[in-house]
Design a protein around this motif. Sequence first.
Motif, PDB file in Angstrom:
ATOM      1  N   ARG A   1       7.385   7.534  -4.125  1.00  0.00           N
ATOM      2  CA  ARG A   1       7.200   6.584  -3.114  1.00  0.00           C
ATOM      3  C   ARG A   1       8.011   6.633  -1.755  1.00  0.00           C
ATOM      4  O   ARG A   1       9.059   6.993  -1.946  1.00  0.00           O
ATOM      5  CB  ARG A   1       7.533   5.096  -3.844  1.00  0.00           C
ATOM      6  CG  ARG A   1       7.274   3.953  -2.892  1.00  0.00           C
ATOM      7  CD  ARG A   1       7.373   2.503  -3.606  1.00  0.00           C
ATOM      8  NE  ARG A   1       7.175   1.434  -2.686  1.00  0.00           N
ATOM      9  CZ  ARG A   1       5.995   0.934  -2.080  1.00  0.00           C
ATOM     10  NH1 ARG A   1       4.862   1.595  -2.341  1.00  0.00           N
ATOM     11  NH2 ARG A   1       6.118   0.124  -1.453  1.00  0.00           N
TER      12      ARG A   1
ATOM     13  N   ASP B   1       2.448   2.747   2.162  1.00  0.00           N
ATOM     14  CA  ASP B   1       2.002   1.997   1.075  1.00  0.00           C
ATOM     15  C   ASP B   1       1.807   2.486  -0.517  1.00  0.00           C
ATOM     16  O   ASP B   1       1.676   1.589  -1.442  1.00  0.00           O
ATOM     17  CB  ASP B   1       1.099   0.861   1.381  1.00  0.00           C
ATOM     18  CG  ASP B   1       1.537  -0.034   2.655  1.00  0.00           C
ATOM     19  OD1 ASP B   1       2.667  -0.462   2.501  1.00  0.00           O
ATOM     20  OD2 ASP B   1       0.822   0.230   3.887  1.00  0.00           O
TER      21      ASP B   1
ATOM     22  N   THR C   1      -1.583   3.878  -6.909  1.00  0.00           N
ATOM     23  CA  THR C   1      -1.664   2.374  -6.535  1.00  0.00           C
ATOM     24  C   THR C   1      -1.528   2.129  -5.055  1.00  0.00           C
ATOM     25  O   THR C   1      -0.361   2.788  -4.580  1.00  0.00           O
ATOM     26  CB  THR C   1      -1.071   1.390  -7.431  1.00  0.00           C
ATOM     27  OG1 THR C   1       0.333   1.688  -7.274  1.00  0.00           O
ATOM     28  CG2 THR C   1      -1.646   1.461  -8.825  1.00  0.00           C
ATOM     29  N   SER C   2      -1.980   1.037  -4.338  1.00  0.00           N
ATOM     30  CA  SER C   2      -1.581   0.773  -3.007  1.00  0.00           C
ATOM     31  C   SER C   2      -2.115  -0.743  -2.767  1.00  0.00           C
ATOM     32  O   SER C   2      -3.238  -0.975  -3.219  1.00  0.00           O
ATOM     33  CB  SER C   2      -2.309   1.776  -1.840  1.00  0.00           C
ATOM     34  OG  SER C   2      -2.136   1.287  -0.603  1.00  0.00           O
ATOM     35  N   SER C   3      -1.332  -1.345  -2.185  1.00  0.00           N
ATOM     36  CA  SER C   3      -1.916  -2.785  -1.811  1.00  0.00           C
ATOM     37  C   SER C   3      -2.817  -2.853  -0.595  1.00  0.00           C
ATOM     38  O   SER C   3      -3.525  -4.010  -0.313  1.00  0.00           O
ATOM     39  CB  SER C   3      -0.738  -3.817  -1.551  1.00  0.00           C
ATOM     40  OG  SER C   3       0.013  -3.305  -0.567  1.00  0.00           O
ATOM     41  N   GLU C   4      -2.858  -1.614  -0.093  1.00  0.00           N
ATOM     42  CA  GLU C   4      -3.803  -1.609   1.043  1.00  0.00           C
ATOM     43  C   GLU C   4      -5.136  -0.940   0.954  1.00  0.00           C
ATOM     44  O   GLU C   4      -5.305  -0.211   0.135  1.00  0.00           O
ATOM     45  CB  GLU C   4      -3.126  -0.737   2.233  1.00  0.00           C
ATOM     46  CG  GLU C   4      -1.813  -1.138   2.895  1.00  0.00           C
ATOM     47  CD  GLU C   4      -1.917  -2.643   3.490  1.00  0.00           C
ATOM     48  OE1 GLU C   4      -2.845  -2.656   3.998  1.00  0.00           O
ATOM     49  OE2 GLU C   4      -1.179  -3.383   3.558  1.00  0.00           O
ATOM     50  N   THR C   5      -6.086  -1.329   1.675  1.00  0.00           N
ATOM     51  CA  THR C   5      -7.606  -1.043   1.556  1.00  0.00           C
ATOM     52  C   THR C   5      -7.512   0.723   1.792  1.00  0.00           C
ATOM     53  O   THR C   5      -7.028   0.910   3.043  1.00  0.00           O
ATOM     54  CB  THR C   5      -8.639  -1.284   2.602  1.00  0.00           C
ATOM     55  OG1 THR C   5      -8.487  -2.768   2.217  1.00  0.00           O
ATOM     56  CG2 THR C   5      -9.963  -0.717   2.329  1.00  0.00           C
TER      57      THR C   5
ATOM     58  N   HIS D   1      -6.476   1.313  -6.918  1.00  0.00           N
ATOM     59  CA  HIS D   1      -5.849   1.816  -8.297  1.00  0.00           C
ATOM     60  C   HIS D   1      -6.915   2.855  -8.733  1.00  0.00           C
ATOM     61  O   HIS D   1      -7.818   2.962  -8.962  1.00  0.00           O
ATOM     62  CB  HIS D   1      -5.955   0.481  -9.418  1.00  0.00           C
ATOM     63  CG  HIS D   1      -5.443   0.903 -10.550  1.00  0.00           C
ATOM     64  ND1 HIS D   1      -6.139   1.211 -11.798  1.00  0.00           N
ATOM     65  CD2 HIS D   1      -4.159   1.501 -11.007  1.00  0.00           C
ATOM     66  CE1 HIS D   1      -5.170   1.468 -12.926  1.00  0.00           C
ATOM     67  NE2 HIS D   1      -4.217   1.743 -12.318  1.00  0.00           N
TER      68      HIS D   1
ATOM     69  N   ASP E   1      -9.258  -7.222  -4.758  1.00  0.00           N
ATOM     70  CA  ASP E   1      -8.026  -7.847  -3.833  1.00  0.00           C
ATOM     71  C   ASP E   1      -6.911  -7.613  -3.956  1.00  0.00           C
ATOM     72  O   ASP E   1      -5.958  -7.951  -3.148  1.00  0.00           O
ATOM     73  CB  ASP E   1      -8.476  -9.380  -4.141  1.00  0.00           C
ATOM     74  CG  ASP E   1      -9.842  -9.969  -3.769  1.00  0.00           C
ATOM     75  OD1 ASP E   1     -10.484  -9.489  -2.965  1.00  0.00           O
ATOM     76  OD2 ASP E   1     -10.184 -11.146  -4.325  1.00  0.00           O
ATOM     77  N   THR E   2      -6.468  -6.934  -5.087  1.00  0.00           N
ATOM     78  CA  THR E   2      -5.005  -6.426  -5.454  1.00  0.00           C
ATOM     79  C   THR E   2      -4.905  -4.884  -4.720  1.00  0.00           C
ATOM     80  O   THR E   2      -3.676  -4.464  -4.665  1.00  0.00           O
ATOM     81  CB  THR E   2      -4.697  -6.294  -6.708  1.00  0.00           C
ATOM     82  OG1 THR E   2      -5.731  -5.464  -7.391  1.00  0.00           O
ATOM     83  CG2 THR E   2      -5.158  -7.758  -7.409  1.00  0.00           C
ATOM     84  N   GLY E   3      -5.832  -4.339  -4.228  1.00  0.00           N
ATOM     85  CA  GLY E   3      -5.744  -3.060  -3.537  1.00  0.00           C
ATOM     86  C   GLY E   3      -6.492  -2.100  -4.303  1.00  0.00           C
ATOM     87  O   GLY E   3      -7.539  -2.075  -5.000  1.00  0.00           O
TER      88      GLY E   3
END
Length: 240
Positions: free
Chosen positions: A104, A25, A42-46, A72, A68-70
């Motif tokens: 990626r 991710d 960046t990642s959308s996951e915690t 950065h 909330d967006t993950g």
Amino acid sequence: MSLYEASFRVKHECPYREISERHPDLTIREWYLSDCQVLEITSSETPTDDLRAEIDELGTVLHESVDDTGLHVVTQACLCSLEGSIIDRFEEHNCLYQPPTIHRQGWEHYTVIAFDEADVRALIRDLESDRDIDVLSKTAISEQEIPHSMLAPVDQLFDGLTDRQLAALRLALESGYYEQPRKTSLRELADRTSVARSTYEEHLRKAENKLLTNAGEFLRLVTATSSADPLHVDRSATAD
């Protein structure tokens, strides 16, 4: 005149690519400056503790946020991990490298622009000789479509600015000095530093002057082909 843009992805030994493979991710964008690299992660996951530890090992963390967006993160790293050979190959085949490099899911993504399609084909054959490569696109583009990012490498925009001038500029920017209406004054900015107001103002004005002078070269290139005159400038007027 037509130019050719090629996008492709490759696999080879690289710490950034390997991290992206372990964390599917995750996206890492990599820019090369004169003496360092800047990485945007960046990642959308915690982020997990393992991921945070790996990021800390990449270099100095300049910014980090998790919302909330993950995730950065922006880091600065030395050039010791830079695989210069692939960038050198772009130049050997007369191809212009277009940053950033994107890592990626275990792949490194590159974009280059060439003045001859044969140069693109030769570059791809060269890379195929010692690594996995997947060509994503090859497109003819017109001269007018060349991205302006080619003309203005970010390090050149700040060429000639001292550390104090950069610090003065960053403080003013982050404090809302350039917003309308302004959120702070020169006196308030200087009071947050260890220098006198006149000294702080001198650093800031010199930084502004150098930044605009450096940007002016690229501004003229960007607007060179435009005939628009939205301000209806009187070209007959001369400076005193």
